[in-house]
Design an enzyme around this catalytic site. Sequence first.
Site, PDB file in Angstrom:
ATOM      1  N   GLY A  41       0.818  -1.210   0.000  1.00  0.00           N
ATOM      2  CA  GLY A  41       0.000   0.000   0.000  1.00  0.00           C
ATOM      3  C   GLY A  41       0.846   1.251   0.000  1.00  0.00           C
ATOM      4  O   GLY A  41       2.021   1.213  -0.381  1.00  0.00           O
ATOM      5  N   LEU A  43       0.542   3.654  -2.034  1.00  0.00           N
ATOM      6  CA  LEU A  43       0.949   3.522  -3.433  1.00  0.00           C
ATOM      7  C   LEU A  43       1.445   4.840  -4.014  1.00  0.00           C
ATOM      8  O   LEU A  43       0.961   5.915  -3.679  1.00  0.00           O
ATOM      9  CB  LEU A  43      -0.241   3.003  -4.252  1.00  0.00           C
ATOM     10  CG  LEU A  43      -0.799   1.656  -3.763  1.00  0.00           C
ATOM     11  CD1 LEU A  43      -2.018   1.271  -4.578  1.00  0.00           C
ATOM     12  CD2 LEU A  43       0.264   0.559  -3.826  1.00  0.00           C
ATOM     13  N   GLU A  45       3.676   6.496  -7.822  1.00  0.00           N
ATOM     14  CA  GLU A  45       3.748   6.287  -9.281  1.00  0.00           C
ATOM     15  C   GLU A  45       4.570   5.063  -9.675  1.00  0.00           C
ATOM     16  O   GLU A  45       4.362   4.486 -10.738  1.00  0.00           O
ATOM     17  CB  GLU A  45       4.342   7.523  -9.952  1.00  0.00           C
ATOM     18  CG  GLU A  45       3.349   8.648 -10.079  1.00  0.00           C
ATOM     19  CD  GLU A  45       4.012   9.883 -10.640  1.00  0.00           C
ATOM     20  OE1 GLU A  45       4.544   9.811 -11.752  1.00  0.00           O
ATOM     21  OE2 GLU A  45       4.016  10.907  -9.938  1.00  0.00           O
ATOM     22  N   HIS A  47       4.543   2.151  -8.111  1.00  0.00           N
ATOM     23  CA  HIS A  47       3.589   1.030  -8.091  1.00  0.00           C
ATOM     24  C   HIS A  47       2.665   1.097  -9.310  1.00  0.00           C
ATOM     25  O   HIS A  47       2.361   0.085  -9.935  1.00  0.00           O
ATOM     26  CB  HIS A  47       2.696   1.097  -6.842  1.00  0.00           C
ATOM     27  CG  HIS A  47       3.405   0.888  -5.549  1.00  0.00           C
ATOM     28  ND1 HIS A  47       3.501   1.861  -4.587  1.00  0.00           N
ATOM     29  CD2 HIS A  47       4.040  -0.191  -5.034  1.00  0.00           C
ATOM     30  CE1 HIS A  47       4.145   1.395  -3.531  1.00  0.00           C
ATOM     31  NE2 HIS A  47       4.497   0.155  -3.786  1.00  0.00           N
ATOM     32  N   GLY A 159       9.587  -4.044  -8.384  1.00  0.00           N
ATOM     33  CA  GLY A 159      10.446  -2.906  -8.733  1.00  0.00           C
ATOM     34  C   GLY A 159      11.909  -3.228  -8.454  1.00  0.00           C
ATOM     35  O   GLY A 159      12.237  -3.942  -7.508  1.00  0.00           O
ATOM     36  N   GLN A 165      15.649  -7.954  -3.065  1.00  0.00           N
ATOM     37  CA  GLN A 165      14.360  -8.649  -2.915  1.00  0.00           C
ATOM     38  C   GLN A 165      13.979  -9.342  -4.224  1.00  0.00           C
ATOM     39  O   GLN A 165      13.517 -10.486  -4.231  1.00  0.00           O
ATOM     40  CB  GLN A 165      13.282  -7.635  -2.516  1.00  0.00           C
ATOM     41  CG  GLN A 165      11.863  -8.157  -2.651  1.00  0.00           C
ATOM     42  CD  GLN A 165      10.829  -7.192  -2.116  1.00  0.00           C
ATOM     43  OE1 GLN A 165      10.646  -7.086  -0.913  1.00  0.00           O
ATOM     44  NE2 GLN A 165      10.143  -6.478  -2.994  1.00  0.00           N
ATOM     45  N   SER A 198       7.317   4.256  -0.512  1.00  0.00           N
ATOM     46  CA  SER A 198       6.211   4.627   0.390  1.00  0.00           C
ATOM     47  C   SER A 198       6.758   5.372   1.596  1.00  0.00           C
ATOM     48  O   SER A 198       6.075   6.199   2.191  1.00  0.00           O
ATOM     49  CB  SER A 198       5.473   3.376   0.842  1.00  0.00           C
ATOM     50  OG  SER A 198       5.057   2.656  -0.299  1.00  0.00           O
TER      51      SER A 198
HETATM   52  O1  PAF Z   1       8.251  -4.656  -1.863  1.00  0.00           O
HETATM   53  C1  PAF Z   1       7.260  -4.714  -1.100  1.00  0.00           C
HETATM   54  O2  PAF Z   1       6.429  -3.803  -1.045  1.00  0.00           O
HETATM   55  C2  PAF Z   1       7.089  -5.926  -0.196  1.00  0.00           C
HETATM   56  O3  PAF Z   1       8.302  -6.402   0.241  1.00  0.00           O
HETATM   57  C3  PAF Z   1       6.251  -7.044  -0.858  1.00  0.00           C
HETATM   58  C4  PAF Z   1       6.932  -7.628  -2.076  1.00  0.00           C
HETATM   59  C5  PAF Z   1       4.882  -6.509  -1.240  1.00  0.00           C
HETATM   60  C6  PAF Z   1       6.041  -8.186   0.144  1.00  0.00           C
HETATM   61  O4  PAF Z   1       5.393  -7.758   1.294  1.00  0.00           O
END
Ligand code: PAF
Length: 292
Positions: A41, A43, A45, A47, A159, A165, A198
């Site tokens: 959440g 959110l 640009e 996202h 992203g 990640q 965020s």
């Molecule tokens: O990158 C994120 O916002 C979070 O790590 C994800 C991938 C939504 C997992 O909670």
Amino acid sequence: MFAPNLNKTAMPVFYEKVALMDYLSSIKTTNSTIGFVPTMGALHEGHQSLMRQSTTENDRTVVSIFVNPTQFNNPEDLAKYPRNLEEDVSKISNVNSNIIIYAPSVDDIYEGKTLSQSFDFDGLENKMEGKFRPGHFDGVGTIVKRLFEIVNPTNAYFGEKDFQQLQIVKKMTEKNNLNVNIIGCPIYRETNHLAMSSRNERLTLQEREEAAIIYKTLEAAKTKFNSESAAKVTEWVKKEFERSDSFTLEYFEIADETTLSTCLKKNKNKKYRAFIAVFVNNIRLIDTISLN
Ligand code: PAF
């Protein structure tokens, strides 16, 4: 279940996995594709660009909004993480009103046991973010795997700001034989080139402007890396941040893009990337740049 108070947008918003899974199985045909954008959440640009790519490349797109407690090693960060479902739904509807939203409760995901599974990501989890945020990637692996099981997407979009990640999600998908294509998408930046996040919402206007130092330093490091060793560039970056009153460097690393191992000696056949984490007023910001 459709959100009664959010139905101004007439978008399908589901709070329970069972209802979402029922709905998805009712719309899925043999050849249809589902794109998936997992988010926490707040959110922005960045996202929205992932959602745009997903809606272009798939028949339907699911966006999840879930602040995942198991990936936060710092309780204050979890407590202060911005949450505004109504605003998020409206931002999603601006991208495409056909997007399906899944905004579960902690219980719907964890069913009374809010714990991480323990993963082996072949060592990717022990570098950089993993070193400074113990348990973080077990939390990420747990939620992403869980969401993949619920949504069963064809393509999932992440992203590149969270590059480590992204590599970890690819590894988790491969190791668990999950049938999902993981697609990395370019970093979206503010006008001063601060990577969109965020957490930027928590910065003051002045901090947000001054945070331009992060990308400026990355760009300068990239230029220096053409002629200097990784160790020398790293030393230079540390000195730059020592001169700053408001920004504290947590780490700067030049690493192999695939293994995320620190670059000790340059090898022209390898792809390198610089990674940085910085604190400003207790808010943690990360960024990355490809170096060659
Ligand atoms: O990158 C994120 O916002 C979070 O790590 C994800 C991938 C939504 C997992 O909670």
